[in-house]
Write a protein that holds these residues in place. Structure first.
Motif, PDB file in Angstrom:
ATOM      1  N   GLU A   1       1.273  -1.209   0.228  1.00 50.35           N
ATOM      2  CA  GLU A   1       0.057   0.145  -0.133  1.00 50.35           C
ATOM      3  C   GLU A   1       1.084   1.245   0.119  1.00 50.35           C
ATOM      4  O   GLU A   1       1.140   2.255  -0.761  1.00 50.35           O
ATOM      5  CB  GLU A   1      -1.158   0.004   0.758  1.00 50.35           C
ATOM      6  CG  GLU A   1      -2.511   0.144   0.768  1.00 50.35           C
ATOM      7  CD  GLU A   1      -2.974   0.144   2.200  1.00 50.35           C
ATOM      8  OE1 GLU A   1      -4.504  -0.679   2.124  1.00 50.35           O
ATOM      9  OE2 GLU A   1      -2.916   0.171   3.683  1.00 50.35           O
ATOM     10  N   ASN A   2       2.210   1.415   0.789  1.00 52.86           N
ATOM     11  CA  ASN A   2       2.252   2.207   1.085  1.00 52.86           C
ATOM     12  C   ASN A   2       3.692   2.731  -0.128  1.00 52.86           C
ATOM     13  O   ASN A   2       3.908   4.448  -0.866  1.00 52.86           O
ATOM     14  CB  ASN A   2       4.295   2.403   2.198  1.00 52.86           C
ATOM     15  CG  ASN A   2       3.834   2.529   3.599  1.00 52.86           C
ATOM     16  OD1 ASN A   2       2.989   3.773   3.509  1.00 52.86           O
ATOM     17  ND2 ASN A   2       3.313   1.834   3.901  1.00 52.86           N
ATOM     18  N   LEU A   3       3.817   1.613  -0.862  1.00 46.96           N
ATOM     19  CA  LEU A   3       4.899   1.382  -2.018  1.00 46.96           C
ATOM     20  C   LEU A   3       3.799   2.064  -3.322  1.00 46.96           C
ATOM     21  O   LEU A   3       3.994   2.801  -4.204  1.00 46.96           O
ATOM     22  CB  LEU A   3       5.693   0.400  -2.451  1.00 46.96           C
ATOM     23  CG  LEU A   3       7.113  -0.314  -1.752  1.00 46.96           C
ATOM     24  CD1 LEU A   3       7.056  -2.006  -2.065  1.00 46.96           C
ATOM     25  CD2 LEU A   3       7.752   1.070  -1.304  1.00 46.96           C
ATOM     26  N   MET A   4       2.676   1.751  -3.408  1.00 49.14           N
ATOM     27  CA  MET A   4       2.089   1.826  -4.325  1.00 49.14           C
ATOM     28  C   MET A   4       1.144   3.185  -4.315  1.00 49.14           C
ATOM     29  O   MET A   4       1.013   4.180  -5.778  1.00 49.14           O
ATOM     30  CB  MET A   4       0.970   0.784  -4.999  1.00 49.14           C
ATOM     31  CG  MET A   4       1.211  -0.729  -5.378  1.00 49.14           C
ATOM     32  SD  MET A   4       0.170  -1.979  -5.030  1.00 49.14           S
ATOM     33  CE  MET A   4      -0.635  -1.511  -6.454  1.00 49.14           C
ATOM     34  N   GLU A   5       0.819   3.477  -3.338  1.00 46.71           N
ATOM     35  CA  GLU A   5       0.823   4.826  -2.807  1.00 46.71           C
ATOM     36  C   GLU A   5       1.182   6.228  -2.865  1.00 46.71           C
ATOM     37  O   GLU A   5       1.419   7.488  -3.928  1.00 46.71           O
ATOM     38  CB  GLU A   5      -0.385   5.217  -1.096  1.00 46.71           C
ATOM     39  CG  GLU A   5      -1.063   6.407  -1.229  1.00 46.71           C
ATOM     40  CD  GLU A   5      -1.484   6.423   0.669  1.00 46.71           C
ATOM     41  OE1 GLU A   5      -1.399   5.493   1.382  1.00 46.71           O
ATOM     42  OE2 GLU A   5      -1.061   7.597   1.339  1.00 46.71           O
ATOM     43  N   ASN A   6       2.995   5.768  -2.504  1.00 52.01           N
ATOM     44  CA  ASN A   6       3.633   6.376  -3.110  1.00 52.01           C
ATOM     45  C   ASN A   6       3.648   6.796  -4.281  1.00 52.01           C
ATOM     46  O   ASN A   6       4.099   7.994  -5.275  1.00 52.01           O
ATOM     47  CB  ASN A   6       5.147   6.331  -2.268  1.00 52.01           C
ATOM     48  CG  ASN A   6       5.795   6.847  -1.576  1.00 52.01           C
ATOM     49  OD1 ASN A   6       4.070   6.942  -0.966  1.00 52.01           O
ATOM     50  ND2 ASN A   6       7.028   5.616  -0.487  1.00 52.01           N
ATOM     51  N   ALA A   7       4.037   5.769  -5.260  1.00 53.45           N
ATOM     52  CA  ALA A   7       3.709   5.472  -6.469  1.00 53.45           C
ATOM     53  C   ALA A   7       2.885   6.179  -7.431  1.00 53.45           C
ATOM     54  O   ALA A   7       3.371   7.220  -8.569  1.00 53.45           O
ATOM     55  CB  ALA A   7       3.801   4.376  -7.118  1.00 53.45           C
ATOM     56  N   CYS A   8       1.595   6.490  -6.860  1.00 59.47           N
ATOM     57  CA  CYS A   8       0.152   7.305  -6.949  1.00 59.47           C
ATOM     58  C   CYS A   8       1.185   8.739  -6.868  1.00 59.47           C
ATOM     59  O   CYS A   8       0.848   9.356  -7.846  1.00 59.47           O
ATOM     60  CB  CYS A   8      -1.031   6.572  -6.536  1.00 59.47           C
ATOM     61  SG  CYS A   8      -1.320   5.390  -7.119  1.00 59.47           S
ATOM     62  N   LYS A   9       1.086   8.867  -5.835  1.00 64.54           N
ATOM     63  CA  LYS A   9       1.373  10.511  -5.266  1.00 64.54           C
ATOM     64  C   LYS A   9       2.438  11.016  -6.063  1.00 64.54           C
ATOM     65  O   LYS A   9       2.279  12.296  -5.890  1.00 64.54           O
ATOM     66  CB  LYS A   9       1.607  10.390  -3.760  1.00 64.54           C
ATOM     67  CG  LYS A   9       0.749   9.924  -2.926  1.00 64.54           C
ATOM     68  CD  LYS A   9       1.235  10.629  -1.359  1.00 64.54           C
ATOM     69  CE  LYS A   9       2.208   9.908  -1.291  1.00 64.54           C
ATOM     70  NZ  LYS A   9       2.562  10.150   0.254  1.00 64.54           N
TER      71      LYS A   9
END
Ligand code: ADP
Length: 263
Positions: free
Chosen positions: A157-165
């Motif tokens: 979730e963290n890595l994918m959320e960062n990628a989105c942000k």
């Protein structure tokens, strides 16, 4: 015993490959030294939204007492600040729980394929807001690793959320799952974005608590600066590694390598 950690490599697979490997002992000495910095940082991070909340309460009691429009606007900001404090406290609690169980290796069998699908679904609204599309690429059938399901959700979730942000609007986020063989060894998950990338000198520090490449950019993106520190703790416990490839202007790729993969 080796507690793994951060590797840095050029995106183009260039010749330079650095591996920062901390042994448990020096890691714990380092943690001691960092503890007082950490408390100061955490206090400061909590103080900022608190000060803002107090300020708005004062204004609403005084100058904005009879201005319903201003009050409504201020309430919106106060709600955001409260959300920011909640995220911070949640992340701080996660970190402290993880520290307590740092030496317990999680052993549940977790299938990463539905887990990543589940996270992609939950992030779709955020991705849509930010104008990015999450694409997942997984093999047929299960990809099992030994782990703790909730913690692995937190990692991806963290890595994918960062990628989105931090990804580029209009582009995709590519999440790729792969395995070297059928034994659960060599399982890798790559999360790739086509955003601004991360200058090389920042990469080794990304998993430090409260470390941000650009404070302004990260603040506006609702970060706490603790996400990758949490990722690091969880992966260490899972005997997994995090490899970061990033090229300024092209994008970043964060790869989680489980088991004996990638060697
Ligand atoms: P934050 O809550 O600020 O996002 P993280 O610990 O998750 O904190 O990340 C630390 C910093 O690393 C971020 O503030 C950002 O500067 C940088 N970063 C993380 N992921 C990416 C990415 N995919 N692209 C560019 N920069 C990133």
């Amino acid at each position: 015993r080796i507690a793994p950690m951060v590797e840095i490599a050029d995106m183009k697979g260039g010749s330079e490959l650095y591996m920062l490997t901390f042994r448990d002992q020096s890691e714990s000495r380092r943690m001691d030294r960092m503890r007082s910095d950490f408390i100061a940082n955490a206090s400061h991070e909590l103080r900022t939204p608190l000060a803002s909340l107090s300020g708005f309460i004062e204004t609403m009691r005084g100058p904005a007492k009879d201005d319903p429009e201003a009050r409504e606007r201020f309430l919106g900001i106060m709600f955001e600040q409260a959300g920011r404090m909640t995220r911070l406290v949640d992340d701080l609690l996660s970190l402290s729980r993880l520290e307590l169980k740092a030496h317990m290796v999680p052993t549940d069998e977790v299938d990463l394929v539905p887990l990543i699908d589940h996270i992609s679904d939950s992030l779709r609204p955020l991705a849509a807001d930010l104008g990015v599309t999450i694409r997942t690429n997984a093999p047929e059938g299960p990809l099992i690793v030994a782990g703790d399901r909730d913690e692995l959700i937190q990692v991806f979730e963290n890595l994918m959320e960062n990628a989105c942000k931090y990804g580029r609007s209009g582009k995709t986020i590519d999440v790729t799952l792969s395995a070297a063989d059928g034994t659960g060894k060599g399982v890798e998950v790559s999360v790739k974005d086509y955003g601004p990338g991360i200058p090389r000198e920042h990469v080794p520090r990304l998993t430090e608590r409260f470390y941000r490449v650009s404070v302004e950019a990260s603040r506006s993106k609702k970060g706490t600066g603790l996400g990758l520190a949490i990722v690091k703790h969880i992966l260490t416990r899972h005997r997994a590694r995090l490899v970061v490839h990033s090229t300024v202007g092209e994008g970043s790729e964060f790869i989680v390598k489980f088991g004996n993969s990638g060697r």
